[in-house]
Design an enzyme around this catalytic site. Structure first.
Site, PDB file in Angstrom:
ATOM      1  N   CYS A   1       3.587   0.565   1.021  1.00  0.00           N
ATOM      2  CA  CYS A   1       2.972   1.720   0.344  1.00  0.00           C
ATOM      3  C   CYS A   1       3.782   2.109  -0.893  1.00  0.00           C
ATOM      4  O   CYS A   1       3.822   1.356  -1.846  1.00  0.00           O
ATOM      5  CB  CYS A   1       2.813   2.872   1.336  1.00  0.00           C
ATOM      6  SG  CYS A   1       1.692   4.140   0.767  1.00  0.00           S
TER       7      CYS A   1
ATOM      8  N   HIS B   1       0.205   0.502   6.292  1.00  0.00           N
ATOM      9  CA  HIS B   1       1.445   0.846   6.992  1.00  0.00           C
ATOM     10  C   HIS B   1       1.578   0.111   8.322  1.00  0.00           C
ATOM     11  O   HIS B   1       1.226   0.673   9.363  1.00  0.00           O
ATOM     12  CB  HIS B   1       1.476   2.352   7.267  1.00  0.00           C
ATOM     13  CG  HIS B   1       1.750   3.177   6.060  1.00  0.00           C
ATOM     14  ND1 HIS B   1       3.020   3.446   5.611  1.00  0.00           N
ATOM     15  CD2 HIS B   1       0.912   3.793   5.196  1.00  0.00           C
ATOM     16  CE1 HIS B   1       2.960   4.195   4.521  1.00  0.00           C
ATOM     17  NE2 HIS B   1       1.690   4.423   4.249  1.00  0.00           N
TER      18      HIS B   1
ATOM     19  N   GLU C   1       4.223  -0.339   9.982  1.00  0.00           N
ATOM     20  CA  GLU C   1       5.231   0.330  10.821  1.00  0.00           C
ATOM     21  C   GLU C   1       4.622   1.477  11.633  1.00  0.00           C
ATOM     22  O   GLU C   1       5.214   1.950  12.580  1.00  0.00           O
ATOM     23  CB  GLU C   1       6.405   0.815   9.947  1.00  0.00           C
ATOM     24  CG  GLU C   1       6.219   2.145   9.238  1.00  0.00           C
ATOM     25  CD  GLU C   1       5.312   2.094   8.018  1.00  0.00           C
ATOM     26  OE1 GLU C   1       4.592   1.094   7.830  1.00  0.00           O
ATOM     27  OE2 GLU C   1       5.304   3.089   7.253  1.00  0.00           O
TER      28      GLU C   1
END
Lengths: 80, 236
Positions: free
Chosen positions: B85, B202, B204
């Site tokens: 990002c 994302h 994660e």
């Protein structure tokens, strides 16, 4: 003494803000608008008596490295 | 493996990245943006957020922080770097990845789950993603529309540098599945040397079923596998 930097999106880059504002202008009845391009205007104050040629070179360098992103933007520098 | 997760003023996915990496069984620590050294590091994660308030342009100021000089050197030496990002935006601004991320075409901030198609398994960031698997991961950005000029785009394709593309649930690269107007539905790319990658989604935030999806783990599993191979190669 002032440096004025005008940054505009490159023609090949889609400018959704410009497109939206163009549509709004058309809705308001402004005719003949063929394009709107929204960019940035930056003013940098320079110490009085700064050498104009040196300032032009330095500001152009800064505009290339930091103030604009040459991948997506064009810039114009004016010193006055 | 030792992961360095960078921390800029206004990074906000740094802790998420550390958590995900630790959850997946590896060691991860934060590295402050003013640090000129990365320390003992196998891989660098440039996390999401709004570094330096996104002033001027997303990632424009972060790229000049001392730690980015160390990241550049690390990347030049072949180290693995992943930008997520805002981290992707920082890496493009720093010239470590080609192109740029511009305002979403609808001018809206998008915070939603999207589907990702892996364009190639030939990279340290995609090798372990099961072939044909569509990843469901979240996005959260206002400026994630990938742009590159025609020449750069042609190079990306010729060198197989496009890693992930936005798709629908069945893997079709449609315009409706493209949340931000990115060219060719591009969600993530790597550099020519294939050791630096960036993506807007994302992974994660999608590494455990509790969070709704653990598809993001495949990207990290790919990095773990690449690092393991590297260690084995060095030992041999």
């Amino acid at each position: 003494m002032k440096a004025k930097i005008i940054i505009t999106p490159k023609k090949a880059v889609v400018d959704p803000q410009g497109i939206t504002v163009k549509k709004a202008l058309e809705h308001m009845g402004y005719s003949g608008v063929t394009g709107v391009h929204i960019g940035k205007y930056i003013e940098i104050d320079l110490a009085a008596g700064t050498d104009k040629a040196a300032a032009t070179k330095a500001i152009n360098d800064a505009a290339h490295k930091l103030l604009s992103n040459p991948v997506i933007e064009d810039y114009k520098v004016e010193i006055e | 493996m030792n992961f360095a997760v960078l921390q800029f003023p206004a990074s906000n996915c740094d802790q998420d990245a550390v958590h995900a990496l630790q959850h997946l069984g590896h060691s991860a620590r934060l590295v402050w943006h003013k640090d000129a050294s990365l320390g003992d590091t196998d891989c660098v994660i440039v996390p999401g957020g709004f570094s330096y308030g996104d002033y001027l342009r997303c990632g424009a100021i972060a790229r000049f922080s001392p730690v980015m000089q160390a990241v550049k050197q690390f990347a030049d030496n072949g180290g693995l770097v992943l930008g997520i990002c805002n981290g992707f935006q920082v890496l493009t601004e720093a010239g470590l990845l080609p192109g740029a991320l511009i305002r979403n075409r609808d001018l809206q901030f998008h915070c939603e789950n999207i589907f990702l198609k892996t364009a190639t398994n030939d990279s340290s960031f995609t090798s372990q993603i099961p072939v044909g698997k569509i990843l469901r991961v979240p996005i959260a950005h206002g400026e994630g529309c990938y742009f590159a000029d025609e020449e750069t785009l042609a190079q990306l394709k010729a060198n197989n540098q496009i890693l992930w593309q936005y798709c629908d649930a069945t893997g079709n690269l449609t315009d409706t599945a493209n949340p931000n107007g990115a060219l060719q539905n591009i969600a993530g790319i790597c550099n020519e040397k294939r050791n630096v990658a960036g993506l807007m989604p994302h992974p994660e935030r999608a590494c455990e079923p509790l969070l709704g999806s653990d598809d993001g783990k495949w990207i990290f599993e790919s990095i773990f596998a690449a690092l393991k191979n590297k260690t084995v190669a060095q030992a041999a």
